[in-house]
Design a protein around this motif. Structure first.
Motif, short mmCIF file in Angstrom:
data_model
loop_
_atom_site.label_atom_id
_atom_site.label_comp_id
_atom_site.label_asym_id
_atom_site.label_seq_id
_atom_site.Cartn_x
_atom_site.Cartn_y
_atom_site.Cartn_z
N UNK A 88 -29.74 24.10 -14.71
CA UNK A 88 -28.69 24.60 -15.60
C UNK A 88 -27.31 24.45 -14.97
N UNK A 89 -27.20 24.79 -13.70
CA UNK A 89 -25.93 24.69 -12.99
C UNK A 89 -25.46 23.24 -12.92
N UNK A 90 -26.38 22.33 -12.61
CA UNK A 90 -26.02 20.92 -12.52
C UNK A 90 -25.65 20.36 -13.89
N UNK A 91 -26.39 20.74 -14.93
CA UNK A 91 -26.08 20.28 -16.27
C UNK A 91 -24.69 20.73 -16.71
N UNK A 92 -24.36 22.00 -16.47
CA UNK A 92 -23.04 22.50 -16.85
C UNK A 92 -21.94 21.79 -16.08
N UNK A 93 -22.18 21.52 -14.80
CA UNK A 93 -21.17 20.83 -14.00
C UNK A 93 -20.98 19.40 -14.49
N UNK A 94 -22.08 18.70 -14.80
CA UNK A 94 -21.97 17.32 -15.29
C UNK A 94 -21.33 17.25 -16.67
N UNK A 95 -21.64 18.22 -17.53
CA UNK A 95 -21.08 18.24 -18.88
C UNK A 95 -19.65 18.76 -18.91
N UNK A 96 -19.20 19.35 -17.82
CA UNK A 96 -17.85 19.90 -17.77
C UNK A 96 -17.72 21.21 -18.54
N UNK A 97 -18.82 21.89 -18.75
CA UNK A 97 -18.81 23.14 -19.51
C UNK A 97 -18.69 24.32 -18.54
N UNK A 98 -18.04 25.40 -18.98
CA UNK A 98 -17.94 26.58 -18.11
C UNK A 98 -19.28 27.31 -18.03
N UNK A 99 -19.50 28.01 -16.93
CA UNK A 99 -20.75 28.75 -16.75
C UNK A 99 -20.83 29.93 -17.72
N UNK A 100 -19.68 30.51 -18.06
CA UNK A 100 -19.63 31.63 -19.01
C UNK A 100 -19.07 31.07 -20.32
N UNK A 101 -19.70 31.35 -21.45
CA UNK A 101 -19.21 30.82 -22.73
C UNK A 101 -17.79 31.30 -23.04
N UNK A 102 -17.01 30.46 -23.69
CA UNK A 102 -15.62 30.77 -24.02
C UNK A 102 -15.52 31.98 -24.95
N UNK A 103 -16.49 32.14 -25.84
CA UNK A 103 -16.48 33.29 -26.74
C UNK A 103 -16.59 34.59 -25.96
#
Length: 169
Positions: free
Chosen positions: A68-83
């Motif tokens: 999950x951590x690697x996927x979020x880093x590769x996708x450029x998504x934050x670990x905590x949702x923006x909402x």
């Protein structure tokens, strides 16, 4: 070309690619990584002894978290949702120290409601330079048009609330 010359050429290429001064080559794998690769190659029905930490069921949780951590880093998504971040910022802006005490909750305060109370308890309060007094009975602001009155017990109510209580009694 003979087979001996091919072997000699392969050995020279291997020596060239694995020389210690090559910065583009990855470092050799650790012993733990080599053991994990051997377990993958041999399969689950092998008789080879492996460290217990590599076969523990908690490794699945670690692997899922790393994925999950690697996927979020590769996708450029934050670990905590923006909402969640926006909701927390809004709750902090509205929350006062009285929002968490059961006898001081207001019906018109969104952070005192059951839906947001569990979020508000975990967040800090906003430091306000200007406050607005709100009557607990009418939920109207207490100001010049609706002045405050203090009871002998020390409770503060607005003029409109006292009139409403007078009509109800």
């Amino acid at each position: 070309m003979s087979q001996s010359s091919l072997l000699l050429e392969a050995a020279q290429a291997r020596g060239h690619l694995t020389s210690p001064h090559r910065s583009c080559c990855p470092p050799p794998p650790s012993s733990r990584c080599r053991c994990a690769m051997a377990l993958l190659a041999l399969g689950p029905d092998t008789n080879v002894a492996a460290p217990a930490s590599l076969l523990a069921s908690s490794r699945w949780d670690d692997s899922a978290a790393a994925f999950s951590k690697t996927f979020l880093r590769l996708a450029g998504a934050p670990a905590v949702p923006s909402l969640s971040i926006a909701l927390a910022a809004g709750v902090i802006a509205l929350r006062t120290p009285l929002c968490t005490t059961p006898d001081q909750r207001s019906a018109s305060c969104p952070t005192c409601s059951n839906a947001l109370r569990h979020i508000a308890v975990q967040l800090p309060t906003c430091q306000r330079s200007r406050t607005v007094l709100t009557c607990r009975i009418t939920s109207l602001p207490i100001d010049e048009a609706n002045p405050p009155y203090v009871t002998p017990a020390g409770h503060v109510y607005s003029h409109a609330a006292l009139k409403l209580l007078e009509v109800r009694a």
